[in-house]
Design a protein around this motif. Sequence first.
Motif, PDB file in Angstrom:
ATOM      1  N   VAL A 150       0.810  -1.219   0.000  1.00 29.83           N
ATOM      2  CA  VAL A 150       0.000   0.000   0.000  1.00 29.83           C
ATOM      3  C   VAL A 150       0.844   1.271   0.000  1.00 29.83           C
ATOM      4  N   GLU A 151       2.058   1.221   0.532  1.00 30.79           N
ATOM      5  CA  GLU A 151       2.917   2.404   0.584  1.00 30.79           C
ATOM      6  C   GLU A 151       3.859   2.502  -0.611  1.00 30.79           C
ATOM      7  N   HIS A 152       3.745   1.608  -1.563  1.00 31.51           N
ATOM      8  CA  HIS A 152       4.672   1.642  -2.697  1.00 31.51           C
ATOM      9  C   HIS A 152       4.428   2.886  -3.543  1.00 31.51           C
ATOM     10  N   PRO A 153       5.504   3.549  -4.010  1.00 29.75           N
ATOM     11  CA  PRO A 153       5.333   4.800  -4.765  1.00 29.75           C
ATOM     12  C   PRO A 153       4.508   4.663  -6.030  1.00 29.75           C
ATOM     13  N   ILE A 154       4.482   3.510  -6.666  1.00 29.46           N
ATOM     14  CA  ILE A 154       3.670   3.347  -7.874  1.00 29.46           C
ATOM     15  C   ILE A 154       2.191   3.524  -7.565  1.00 29.46           C
ATOM     16  N   THR A 179       8.834 -11.417  -6.800  1.00 28.64           N
ATOM     17  CA  THR A 179       7.949 -10.371  -7.299  1.00 28.64           C
ATOM     18  C   THR A 179       7.183  -9.718  -6.155  1.00 28.64           C
ATOM     19  N   ILE A 180       6.895  -8.420  -6.303  1.00 28.38           N
ATOM     20  CA  ILE A 180       6.051  -7.711  -5.345  1.00 28.38           C
ATOM     21  C   ILE A 180       4.710  -7.397  -6.017  1.00 28.38           C
ATOM     22  N   PRO A 181       3.623  -8.077  -5.642  1.00 26.70           N
ATOM     23  CA  PRO A 181       2.307  -7.725  -6.189  1.00 26.70           C
ATOM     24  C   PRO A 181       1.869  -6.348  -5.675  1.00 26.70           C
ATOM     25  N   LEU A 182       1.319  -5.542  -6.572  1.00 25.22           N
ATOM     26  CA  LEU A 182       0.823  -4.215  -6.203  1.00 25.22           C
ATOM     27  C   LEU A 182      -0.698  -4.163  -6.181  1.00 25.22           C
ATOM     28  N   LEU A 183      -1.328  -4.791  -7.153  1.00 31.21           N
ATOM     29  CA  LEU A 183      -2.787  -4.788  -7.261  1.00 31.21           C
ATOM     30  C   LEU A 183      -3.263  -6.200  -7.528  1.00 31.21           C
ATOM     31  N   ASN A 184      -4.381  -6.560  -6.907  1.00 32.98           N
ATOM     32  CA  ASN A 184      -5.039  -7.835  -7.164  1.00 32.98           C
ATOM     33  C   ASN A 184      -6.364  -7.588  -7.867  1.00 32.98           C
ATOM     34  N   GLY A 185      -6.771  -8.540  -8.685  1.00 33.95           N
ATOM     35  CA  GLY A 185      -8.044  -8.434  -9.383  1.00 33.95           C
ATOM     36  C   GLY A 185      -8.944  -9.610  -9.079  1.00 33.95           C
ATOM     37  N   ALA A 186     -10.221  -9.337  -8.858  1.00 33.54           N
ATOM     38  CA  ALA A 186     -11.225 -10.381  -8.664  1.00 33.54           C
ATOM     39  C   ALA A 186     -12.165 -10.361  -9.864  1.00 33.54           C
ATOM     40  N   TRP A 209       2.298  -5.900 -10.871  1.00 36.61           N
ATOM     41  CA  TRP A 209       3.386  -6.282  -9.978  1.00 36.61           C
ATOM     42  C   TRP A 209       4.702  -5.698 -10.481  1.00 36.61           C
ATOM     43  N   ILE A 210       5.719  -5.756  -9.623  1.00 34.88           N
ATOM     44  CA  ILE A 210       7.060  -5.324 -10.007  1.00 34.88           C
ATOM     45  C   ILE A 210       8.053  -6.441  -9.722  1.00 34.88           C
TER      46      ILE A 210
END
Length: 258
Positions: A150-154, A179-186, A209-210
């Motif tokens: 949640v705090e990732h700059p992207i 990998t670091i997931p940033l957003l998940n989709g349902a 992800w990044i």
Amino acid sequence: MALSNDSLIGKHLVFVCGEDEYESEKTMPILAREAARKHGAKVTVLTAGPDPANPTSIAGLEALETADLAVFYIRFRQLPEEQFRYIREYLDAGKPVIGLRTSTHAFQYPEGHPLQEWNDGFGIDVLGAPWIRHFGHSSTTSVSVAWAAVEHPILRGVPTHFECRSWLYQVLPYPPEETIPLLNGATINPEDNGWSYTSDTPRVHPVAWIRTHGDGGRVFTTTMGHPEDFELEAFRRLLLNGMHWAVGAEHLIEGGSE
């Protein structure tokens, strides 16, 4: 919320478009113009020729020789070696990459072709996930922030939840552990068509992800990218933030420290 005006000044961004399903030849130039007009980037947009359905040519790939960032939106390409070598040399140089949606299945060389390894190799080794399947063209996706990121700059300026038109791609068990997931989709209203998924297939998958590709370059990947997604401020903001992060300018995204 605006980004710092000087964060991409002087950076050469090369947008590589080559697919015939999602109109990237129309949406990528819009994004490129925004990066140039608002953030001072130098941009080059390359498209498949003579039309997006032609998988065998994307003229101008030599622009990657001077690129600071390559943004790929391609699908099932069969580029000749004299064109593909610019992509390989760019990756070998450890430069950053952004991949959208179908770029997880960027290439489709025939069996026995010298470049066949890139059919899955670009998706897995560079972007972090191959093509597996999706949940049906009539479905949509509910997108939420992966709370560990949640705090990732992207994610600065990106809402914690939004819905997009892109039907969800199955990604799990990818991306890899580093990998670091940033957003998940349902998935919303998935199609029960006997192909898109089985009863034990998870209905939630990473959609952004990044990671770092094998030669050291930063990678930002999203499986979103339907033309209607580009109408969402949240999605455009996500992509522009991703560009800043990829070139090492995340400290200049609004909310960061100077």
